[in-house]
Design a protein around this motif. Structure first.
Motif, PDB file in Angstrom:
ATOM      1  N   LYS A   1       0.924   6.031  -2.117  1.00 17.20           N
ATOM      2  CA  LYS A   1       0.594   7.320  -1.491  1.00 17.20           C
ATOM      3  C   LYS A   1       0.862   7.253   0.015  1.00 17.20           C
ATOM      4  O   LYS A   1       1.076   6.173   0.572  1.00 17.20           O
ATOM      5  CB  LYS A   1      -0.901   7.623  -1.675  1.00 17.20           C
ATOM      6  N   GLY A   2       0.766   8.389   0.636  1.00 16.69           N
ATOM      7  CA  GLY A   2       0.689   8.490   2.092  1.00 16.69           C
ATOM      8  C   GLY A   2       1.847   7.864   2.843  1.00 16.69           C
ATOM      9  O   GLY A   2       3.020   7.992   2.474  1.00 16.69           O
TER      10      GLY A   2
ATOM     11  N   ALA B   1      -1.724  -4.384  -7.520  1.00 18.09           N
ATOM     12  CA  ALA B   1      -2.496  -5.512  -6.987  1.00 18.09           C
ATOM     13  C   ALA B   1      -3.185  -5.093  -5.696  1.00 18.09           C
ATOM     14  O   ALA B   1      -2.741  -4.164  -5.012  1.00 18.09           O
ATOM     15  CB  ALA B   1      -1.557  -6.690  -6.696  1.00 18.09           C
TER      16      ALA B   1
ATOM     17  N   THR C   1      -2.596  13.036   5.035  1.00 22.52           N
ATOM     18  CA  THR C   1      -2.641  12.179   3.846  1.00 22.52           C
ATOM     19  C   THR C   1      -4.076  12.160   3.301  1.00 22.52           C
ATOM     20  O   THR C   1      -4.994  12.692   3.933  1.00 22.52           O
ATOM     21  CB  THR C   1      -2.255  10.728   4.201  1.00 22.52           C
ATOM     22  N   ASP C   2      -4.262  11.483   2.164  1.00 21.87           N
ATOM     23  CA  ASP C   2      -5.609  11.354   1.582  1.00 21.87           C
ATOM     24  C   ASP C   2      -6.577  10.713   2.571  1.00 21.87           C
ATOM     25  O   ASP C   2      -7.752  11.063   2.631  1.00 21.87           O
ATOM     26  CB  ASP C   2      -5.558  10.485   0.314  1.00 21.87           C
TER      27      ASP C   2
ATOM     28  N   GLY D   1      -0.717   8.707  14.501  1.00 25.40           N
ATOM     29  CA  GLY D   1      -1.796   9.627  14.855  1.00 25.40           C
ATOM     30  C   GLY D   1      -2.174  10.337  13.560  1.00 25.40           C
ATOM     31  O   GLY D   1      -2.055   9.760  12.479  1.00 25.40           O
ATOM     32  N   PRO D   2      -2.603  11.593  13.628  1.00 25.37           N
ATOM     33  CA  PRO D   2      -3.025  12.274  12.398  1.00 25.37           C
ATOM     34  C   PRO D   2      -1.870  12.723  11.517  1.00 25.37           C
ATOM     35  O   PRO D   2      -1.053  13.547  11.928  1.00 25.37           O
ATOM     36  CB  PRO D   2      -3.824  13.481  12.918  1.00 25.37           C
TER      37      PRO D   2
ATOM     38  N   THR E   1      -0.138   0.302  11.817  1.00 25.91           N
ATOM     39  CA  THR E   1      -1.461   0.064  12.427  1.00 25.91           C
ATOM     40  C   THR E   1      -2.134   1.413  12.631  1.00 25.91           C
ATOM     41  O   THR E   1      -2.400   2.119  11.668  1.00 25.91           O
ATOM     42  CB  THR E   1      -1.350  -0.792  13.706  1.00 25.91           C
TER      43      THR E   1
ATOM     44  N   ARG F   1      -7.206  -4.118  14.195  1.00 28.95           N
ATOM     45  CA  ARG F   1      -5.790  -3.829  14.441  1.00 28.95           C
ATOM     46  C   ARG F   1      -5.351  -4.332  15.820  1.00 28.95           C
ATOM     47  O   ARG F   1      -4.188  -4.688  16.015  1.00 28.95           O
ATOM     48  CB  ARG F   1      -5.539  -2.335  14.306  1.00 28.95           C
TER      49      ARG F   1
ATOM     50  N   ASN G   1       0.896  -2.845   5.178  1.00 24.88           N
ATOM     51  CA  ASN G   1       0.015  -1.684   5.173  1.00 24.88           C
ATOM     52  C   ASN G   1      -1.126  -1.976   4.213  1.00 24.88           C
ATOM     53  O   ASN G   1      -0.981  -2.767   3.285  1.00 24.88           O
ATOM     54  CB  ASN G   1       0.808  -0.455   4.696  1.00 24.88           C
ATOM     55  N   ALA G   2      -2.287  -1.377   4.479  1.00 25.49           N
ATOM     56  CA  ALA G   2      -3.433  -1.452   3.559  1.00 25.49           C
ATOM     57  C   ALA G   2      -4.339  -0.292   3.912  1.00 25.49           C
ATOM     58  O   ALA G   2      -4.131   0.373   4.932  1.00 25.49           O
ATOM     59  CB  ALA G   2      -4.176  -2.781   3.715  1.00 25.49           C
TER      60      ALA G   2
ATOM     61  N   ALA H   1       0.840  -1.210   0.000  1.00 23.23           N
ATOM     62  CA  ALA H   1       0.000   0.000   0.000  1.00 23.23           C
ATOM     63  C   ALA H   1       0.867   1.247   0.000  1.00 23.23           C
ATOM     64  O   ALA H   1       0.818   2.064   0.924  1.00 23.23           O
ATOM     65  CB  ALA H   1      -0.962  -0.031   1.194  1.00 23.23           C
TER      66      ALA H   1
ATOM     67  N   ALA I   1       0.260  -1.290  -4.837  1.00 24.03           N
ATOM     68  CA  ALA I   1      -1.002  -0.552  -4.651  1.00 24.03           C
ATOM     69  C   ALA I   1      -1.930  -0.987  -5.769  1.00 24.03           C
ATOM     70  O   ALA I   1      -1.481  -1.603  -6.749  1.00 24.03           O
ATOM     71  CB  ALA I   1      -0.785   0.961  -4.685  1.00 24.03           C
ATOM     72  N   ARG I   2      -3.220  -0.681  -5.634  1.00 24.00           N
ATOM     73  CA  ARG I   2      -4.177  -1.195  -6.628  1.00 24.00           C
ATOM     74  C   ARG I   2      -4.191  -0.379  -7.917  1.00 24.00           C
ATOM     75  O   ARG I   2      -4.327  -0.923  -8.998  1.00 24.00           O
ATOM     76  CB  ARG I   2      -5.592  -1.204  -6.015  1.00 24.00           C
ATOM     77  N   THR I   3      -4.042   0.926  -7.816  1.00 23.50           N
ATOM     78  CA  THR I   3      -4.223   1.793  -8.983  1.00 23.50           C
ATOM     79  C   THR I   3      -2.890   2.026  -9.690  1.00 23.50           C
ATOM     80  O   THR I   3      -1.975   2.619  -9.092  1.00 23.50           O
ATOM     81  CB  THR I   3      -4.822   3.153  -8.530  1.00 23.50           C
TER      82      THR I   3
ATOM     83  N   GLY J   1       2.700   4.625   3.438  1.00 24.90           N
ATOM     84  CA  GLY J   1       3.435   3.541   2.770  1.00 24.90           C
ATOM     85  C   GLY J   1       4.458   4.101   1.794  1.00 24.90           C
ATOM     86  O   GLY J   1       5.612   3.646   1.734  1.00 24.90           O
TER      87      GLY J   1
HETATM   88  N1  LIG Z   1      -3.051   9.208   7.830  1.00 24.70           N
HETATM   89  C1  LIG Z   1      -3.447   9.094   9.064  1.00 24.70           C
HETATM   90  O1  LIG Z   1      -3.631  10.100   9.753  1.00 24.70           O
HETATM   91  C2  LIG Z   1      -3.651   7.724   9.682  1.00 24.70           C
HETATM   92  C3  LIG Z   1      -3.922   7.639  11.049  1.00 24.70           C
HETATM   93  C4  LIG Z   1      -4.115   6.386  11.614  1.00 24.70           C
HETATM   94  C5  LIG Z   1      -4.050   5.244  10.829  1.00 24.70           C
HETATM   95  N2  LIG Z   1      -3.780   5.370   9.493  1.00 24.70           N
HETATM   96  C6  LIG Z   1      -3.724   4.125   8.717  1.00 24.70           C
HETATM   97  O2  LIG Z   1      -2.495   4.021   8.026  1.00 24.70           O
HETATM   98  C7  LIG Z   1      -2.702   3.337   6.791  1.00 24.70           C
HETATM   99  C8  LIG Z   1      -2.157   4.188   5.645  1.00 24.70           C
HETATM  100  O3  LIG Z   1      -2.873   5.403   5.648  1.00 24.70           O
HETATM  101  P1  LIG Z   1      -2.526   6.622   4.672  1.00 24.70           P
HETATM  102  O4  LIG Z   1      -2.967   7.842   5.400  1.00 24.70           O
HETATM  103  O5  LIG Z   1      -1.152   6.516   4.179  1.00 24.70           O
HETATM  104  O6  LIG Z   1      -3.568   6.347   3.481  1.00 24.70           O
HETATM  105  P2  LIG Z   1      -3.593   6.960   1.996  1.00 24.70           P
HETATM  106  O7  LIG Z   1      -2.847   8.236   1.907  1.00 24.70           O
HETATM  107  O8  LIG Z   1      -5.035   6.938   1.628  1.00 24.70           O
HETATM  108  O9  LIG Z   1      -2.788   5.889   1.113  1.00 24.70           O
HETATM  109  C9  LIG Z   1      -3.229   4.568   1.076  1.00 24.70           C
HETATM  110  C10 LIG Z   1      -2.323   3.784   0.138  1.00 24.70           C
HETATM  111  O10 LIG Z   1      -2.654   2.412   0.260  1.00 24.70           O
HETATM  112  C11 LIG Z   1      -2.981   1.881  -1.029  1.00 24.70           C
HETATM  113  N3  LIG Z   1      -3.962   0.828  -0.795  1.00 24.70           N
HETATM  114  C12 LIG Z   1      -5.160   0.956  -0.162  1.00 24.70           C
HETATM  115  N4  LIG Z   1      -5.781  -0.225  -0.140  1.00 24.70           N
HETATM  116  C13 LIG Z   1      -4.984  -1.115  -0.755  1.00 24.70           C
HETATM  117  C14 LIG Z   1      -5.089  -2.487  -1.061  1.00 24.70           C
HETATM  118  N5  LIG Z   1      -6.176  -3.194  -0.719  1.00 24.70           N
HETATM  119  N6  LIG Z   1      -4.066  -3.110  -1.706  1.00 24.70           N
HETATM  120  C15 LIG Z   1      -2.959  -2.416  -2.059  1.00 24.70           C
HETATM  121  N7  LIG Z   1      -2.801  -1.102  -1.804  1.00 24.70           N
HETATM  122  C16 LIG Z   1      -3.806  -0.455  -1.171  1.00 24.70           C
HETATM  123  C17 LIG Z   1      -3.472   3.098  -1.796  1.00 24.70           C
HETATM  124  O11 LIG Z   1      -3.410   2.927  -3.198  1.00 24.70           O
HETATM  125  P3  LIG Z   1      -4.672   2.310  -4.033  1.00 24.70           P
HETATM  126  O12 LIG Z   1      -5.899   2.967  -3.486  1.00 24.70           O
HETATM  127  O13 LIG Z   1      -4.364   2.641  -5.454  1.00 24.70           O
HETATM  128  O14 LIG Z   1      -4.636   0.845  -3.769  1.00 24.70           O
HETATM  129  C18 LIG Z   1      -2.491   4.147  -1.320  1.00 24.70           C
HETATM  130  O15 LIG Z   1      -1.256   3.993  -1.974  1.00 24.70           O
HETATM  131  C19 LIG Z   1      -4.205   3.064   6.675  1.00 24.70           C
HETATM  132  O16 LIG Z   1      -4.493   1.770   7.123  1.00 24.70           O
HETATM  133  C20 LIG Z   1      -4.793   4.094   7.630  1.00 24.70           C
HETATM  134  O17 LIG Z   1      -6.042   3.698   8.142  1.00 24.70           O
HETATM  135  C21 LIG Z   1      -3.573   6.572   8.911  1.00 24.70           C
END
Ligand SMILES: NC(=O)c1ccc[n+]([C@@H]2O[C@H](COP(=O)([O-])OP(=O)(O)OC[C@H]3O[C@@H](n4cnc5c(N)ncnc54)[C@H](OP(=O)(O)O)[C@@H]3O)[C@@H](O)[C@H]2O)c1
Length: 259
Positions: free
Chosen positions: A17-18, A64, A188-189, A184-185, A139, A157, A88-89, A14, A38-40, A20
């Motif tokens: 973006k973000g 994938a 990201t998207d 924490g926060p 997580t 988690r 990560n996911a 994953a 990542a999927r896209t 990962g």
């Molecule tokens: N950002 C925060 O503040 C925060 C806080 C607490 C927890 N988290 C957790 O941390 C993780 C990462 O968050 P993020 O903020 O980095 O999210 P993000 O910016 O939305 O990025 C998510 C990334 O994961 C990929 N992805 C999502 N589902 C997938 C799948 N099934 N298979 C493969 N790739 C996948 C997305 O690409 P595609 O959509 O193209 O697959 C994208 O590259 C998440 O589990 C989120 O809940 C984030």
């Protein structure tokens, strides 16, 4: 500090973006060869190119869904013997548990508990044989302090965290560590989507909620993904071999506990 992982191979899930993506970048800056999933395909390729351009390391991009059997097979075919695995996911959707069915729960468990466990199962014995391995699970701060609307995340988690706590003590003797990073926060998207959702629910403006959340954090800001990537890379370094089974919060001090 040289983390000593140049030439190691890393599978980062994953990661277009973000958080990962930031982990993949930080590991690549240390000279590790990277496989990102990542999927896209579009944003994935953009990230792969950016990492190659900046760091010069080999980057393989696998489009994938990591939460499916086929997706994991594709990822492992591209990177069969990773020295470093970043699990990560996407996070599960917010909501009210009264609306969730068994299928809803299975989806969250698949993404945020069973997928990381399956990838650990597929890779950990090779790491043990090679006497080096670093596994980091992304997580959430919700593991320590539950977020009411994210019950699926709180539950799934916590399951992964309990499993890892046991396994991490069995692998460290072979220099294979398993740790969890709890964001924490971070801006990201995912955070934008959650804030949009809260704005719709409460009738308040996105900007107002975004600013309020940012200023309420003890740091007065959101985390930068690069800060998250740096922590991940450190845990994956050779000098972090005595750190295992830990849950490291990166939240600007938002969790109010002494310990
Ligand atoms: N950002 C925060 O503040 C925060 C806080 C607490 C927890 N988290 C957790 O941390 C993780 C990462 O968050 P993020 O903020 O980095 O999210 P993000 O910016 O939305 O990025 C998510 C990334 O994961 C990929 N992805 C999502 N589902 C997938 C799948 N099934 N298979 C493969 N790739 C996948 C997305 O690409 P595609 O959509 O193209 O697959 C994208 O590259 C998440 O589990 C989120 O809940 C984030």
């Amino acid at each position: 500090m040289d983390l000593g992982i140049a030439g190691r191979s890393a599978l980062v899930c994953a990661a277009s973006k973000g958080l990962g993506r930031a982990c993949a970048f930080a590991l690549a800056r240390e000279g590790a060869a990277i496989t990102i999933v990542a999927r896209t395909p579009g944003p994935l390729e953009v990230t792969a190119k950016a990492i190659r351009r900046e760091t010069g390391v080999a980057v393989t991009a696998v489009a994938a869904d990591i939460t499916t059997e086929e997706g994991r097979e594709a990822a492992l075919a591209a990177c069969p013997n990773p020295d470093i695995l970043v699990n990560n996911a996407g996070g599960p959707p917010p909501g009210d548990f009264r609306d969730w069915t068994r299928e809803t729960w299975i989806g969250a468990l698949d993404a945020n508990m069973l997928t990381p466990i399956a990838l650990i199962k597929a890779t950990v014995d090779g790491m043990i044989d090679r006497r080096f391995g670093r596994i980091v699970n992304i997580t959430s701060g919700a593991v320590k302090a539950p977020i009411a609307s994210l019950g699926l995340s709180n539950g799934a988690r916590a399951g992964l965290t309990g499993f890892v706590a046991g396994l991490a003590r069995q692998t460290v003797r072979a220099n294979v560590t398993i740790n969890n990073l709890l964001p924490g926060p971070f801006a990201t998207d995912r955070l934008r989507a959650n804030t949009r959702n809260a704005a719709e629910k409460t009738g308040r403006g996105f900007d107002e909620l975004w600013t309020e959340r940012m200023t309420n954090n003890p740091a007065g800001r959101f985390g930068e993904p690069e800060e998250f990537g740096a922590a991940c890379a450190f845990l994956c370094g050779v000098r972090a071999g005595y750190i295992t089974g830990q849950n490291l919060l990166l939240d600007g001090g938002a969790y109010p506990g002494t310990l």
